[in-house]
Design a protein around this motif. Structure first.
Motif, PDB file in Angstrom:
ATOM      1  N   VAL A  53       2.136   9.033   2.089  1.00  0.00           N
ATOM      2  CA  VAL A  53       2.137   8.527   0.715  1.00  0.00           C
ATOM      3  C   VAL A  53       3.320   9.057  -0.100  1.00  0.00           C
ATOM      4  O   VAL A  53       3.920   8.327  -0.899  1.00  0.00           O
ATOM      5  CB  VAL A  53       0.786   8.809   0.024  1.00  0.00           C
ATOM      6  CG1 VAL A  53       0.559  10.294  -0.197  1.00  0.00           C
ATOM      7  CG2 VAL A  53       0.682   8.053  -1.272  1.00  0.00           C
ATOM      8  N   VAL A  54       3.708  10.306   0.097  1.00  0.00           N
ATOM      9  CA  VAL A  54       4.826  10.881  -0.660  1.00  0.00           C
ATOM     10  C   VAL A  54       6.141  10.256  -0.214  1.00  0.00           C
ATOM     11  O   VAL A  54       6.983   9.895  -1.043  1.00  0.00           O
ATOM     12  CB  VAL A  54       4.851  12.423  -0.520  1.00  0.00           C
ATOM     13  CG1 VAL A  54       6.092  13.009  -1.185  1.00  0.00           C
ATOM     14  CG2 VAL A  54       3.587  13.029  -1.128  1.00  0.00           C
ATOM     15  N   ASP A  55       6.322  10.097   1.093  1.00  0.00           N
ATOM     16  CA  ASP A  55       7.539   9.459   1.595  1.00  0.00           C
ATOM     17  C   ASP A  55       7.656   8.022   1.096  1.00  0.00           C
ATOM     18  O   ASP A  55       8.725   7.576   0.681  1.00  0.00           O
ATOM     19  CB  ASP A  55       7.577   9.464   3.124  1.00  0.00           C
ATOM     20  CG  ASP A  55       7.837  10.839   3.708  1.00  0.00           C
ATOM     21  OD1 ASP A  55       8.308  11.733   2.966  1.00  0.00           O
ATOM     22  OD2 ASP A  55       7.575  11.024   4.915  1.00  0.00           O
ATOM     23  N   ALA A  56       6.551   7.286   1.123  1.00  0.00           N
ATOM     24  CA  ALA A  56       6.562   5.901   0.664  1.00  0.00           C
ATOM     25  C   ALA A  56       6.882   5.832  -0.826  1.00  0.00           C
ATOM     26  O   ALA A  56       7.673   4.981  -1.267  1.00  0.00           O
ATOM     27  CB  ALA A  56       5.219   5.236   0.950  1.00  0.00           C
ATOM     28  N   ALA A  57       6.290   6.711  -1.619  1.00  0.00           N
ATOM     29  CA  ALA A  57       6.560   6.723  -3.059  1.00  0.00           C
ATOM     30  C   ALA A  57       8.010   7.093  -3.344  1.00  0.00           C
ATOM     31  O   ALA A  57       8.648   6.496  -4.221  1.00  0.00           O
ATOM     32  CB  ALA A  57       5.611   7.693  -3.762  1.00  0.00           C
ATOM     33  N   ASN A  58       8.556   8.058  -2.612  1.00  0.00           N
ATOM     34  CA  ASN A  58       9.962   8.437  -2.799  1.00  0.00           C
ATOM     35  C   ASN A  58      10.886   7.279  -2.454  1.00  0.00           C
ATOM     36  O   ASN A  58      11.857   7.007  -3.180  1.00  0.00           O
ATOM     37  CB  ASN A  58      10.308   9.669  -1.957  1.00  0.00           C
ATOM     38  CG  ASN A  58       9.697  10.934  -2.503  1.00  0.00           C
ATOM     39  OD1 ASN A  58       9.331  11.021  -3.675  1.00  0.00           O
ATOM     40  ND2 ASN A  58       9.572  11.939  -1.650  1.00  0.00           N
ATOM     41  N   ASP A  59      10.605   6.590  -1.352  1.00  0.00           N
ATOM     42  CA  ASP A  59      11.431   5.442  -0.971  1.00  0.00           C
ATOM     43  C   ASP A  59      11.323   4.323  -1.999  1.00  0.00           C
ATOM     44  O   ASP A  59      12.317   3.667  -2.332  1.00  0.00           O
ATOM     45  CB  ASP A  59      11.025   4.924   0.412  1.00  0.00           C
ATOM     46  CG  ASP A  59      11.484   5.834   1.537  1.00  0.00           C
ATOM     47  OD1 ASP A  59      12.286   6.758   1.283  1.00  0.00           O
ATOM     48  OD2 ASP A  59      11.044   5.616   2.678  1.00  0.00           O
ATOM     49  N   ALA A  60      10.124   4.106  -2.527  1.00  0.00           N
ATOM     50  CA  ALA A  60       9.940   3.078  -3.555  1.00  0.00           C
ATOM     51  C   ALA A  60      10.726   3.421  -4.813  1.00  0.00           C
ATOM     52  O   ALA A  60      11.298   2.531  -5.460  1.00  0.00           O
ATOM     53  CB  ALA A  60       8.461   2.919  -3.880  1.00  0.00           C
ATOM     54  N   GLU A  61      10.781   4.692  -5.148  1.00  0.00           N
ATOM     55  CA  GLU A  61      11.553   5.113  -6.317  1.00  0.00           C
ATOM     56  C   GLU A  61      13.045   4.877  -6.116  1.00  0.00           C
ATOM     57  O   GLU A  61      13.730   4.388  -7.015  1.00  0.00           O
ATOM     58  CB  GLU A  61      11.290   6.592  -6.613  1.00  0.00           C
ATOM     59  CG  GLU A  61      11.910   7.059  -7.908  1.00  0.00           C
ATOM     60  CD  GLU A  61      11.513   8.476  -8.280  1.00  0.00           C
ATOM     61  OE1 GLU A  61      12.158   9.026  -9.190  1.00  0.00           O
ATOM     62  OE2 GLU A  61      10.587   9.037  -7.677  1.00  0.00           O
ATOM     63  N   LEU A  75       3.833  -3.505   0.902  1.00  0.00           N
ATOM     64  CA  LEU A  75       2.625  -2.739   0.592  1.00  0.00           C
ATOM     65  C   LEU A  75       1.829  -2.413   1.844  1.00  0.00           C
ATOM     66  O   LEU A  75       1.333  -1.286   1.996  1.00  0.00           O
ATOM     67  CB  LEU A  75       1.755  -3.522  -0.404  1.00  0.00           C
ATOM     68  CG  LEU A  75       2.277  -3.563  -1.836  1.00  0.00           C
ATOM     69  CD1 LEU A  75       1.457  -4.531  -2.671  1.00  0.00           C
ATOM     70  CD2 LEU A  75       2.279  -2.177  -2.456  1.00  0.00           C
ATOM     71  N   LYS A  76       1.698  -3.363   2.743  1.00  0.00           N
ATOM     72  CA  LYS A  76       0.981  -3.105   3.999  1.00  0.00           C
ATOM     73  C   LYS A  76       1.661  -1.987   4.782  1.00  0.00           C
ATOM     74  O   LYS A  76       0.993  -1.094   5.316  1.00  0.00           O
ATOM     75  CB  LYS A  76       0.908  -4.370   4.850  1.00  0.00           C
ATOM     76  CG  LYS A  76      -0.076  -5.385   4.341  1.00  0.00           C
ATOM     77  CD  LYS A  76      -0.069  -6.619   5.243  1.00  0.00           C
ATOM     78  CE  LYS A  76      -1.030  -7.678   4.776  1.00  0.00           C
ATOM     79  NZ  LYS A  76      -0.986  -8.864   5.643  1.00  0.00           N
ATOM     80  N   ALA A  77       2.981  -2.030   4.844  1.00  0.00           N
ATOM     81  CA  ALA A  77       3.724  -0.987   5.558  1.00  0.00           C
ATOM     82  C   ALA A  77       3.584   0.364   4.859  1.00  0.00           C
ATOM     83  O   ALA A  77       3.425   1.404   5.511  1.00  0.00           O
ATOM     84  CB  ALA A  77       5.198  -1.377   5.670  1.00  0.00           C
ATOM     85  N   ALA A  78       3.623   0.355   3.525  1.00  0.00           N
ATOM     86  CA  ALA A  78       3.522   1.604   2.770  1.00  0.00           C
ATOM     87  C   ALA A  78       2.173   2.286   2.984  1.00  0.00           C
ATOM     88  O   ALA A  78       2.096   3.521   3.018  1.00  0.00           O
ATOM     89  CB  ALA A  78       3.750   1.336   1.287  1.00  0.00           C
TER      90      ALA A  78
END
Length: 66
Positions: free
Chosen positions: A33-41, A25-28
């Motif tokens: 925000v879009v890249d982090a959400a895509n990677d999380a998905e 979460l700290k890294a995200a």
């Protein structure tokens, strides 16, 4: 501050949050925000499929995320 940012900070601060999740979460929060959400998905899809595969080959019943 966005409302969800406050929730994320609360999760980071919680004593029962795993080191792995806290670090992720700290890294995200430092990423786009879009890249982090895509990677999380992608991460969710891979780990969810792994859990499904393990349930098929194991006597251990793992809970299914709804």
């Amino acid at each position: 501050m966005l409302e969800n940012d406050l929730v994320i900070k609360q999760v980071i601060a919680a004593n029962n949050t795993s080191h792995w999740l806290r670090t992720a979460l700290k890294a995200a929060l430092q990423r786009d925000v879009v890249d982090a959400a895509n990677d999380a998905e992608v991460l969710f899809t891979l780990l969810d499929q792994r859990a499904i595969d393990l349930r098929k080959t194991s006597y251990i019943v793992l809970p299914r995320h709804q």
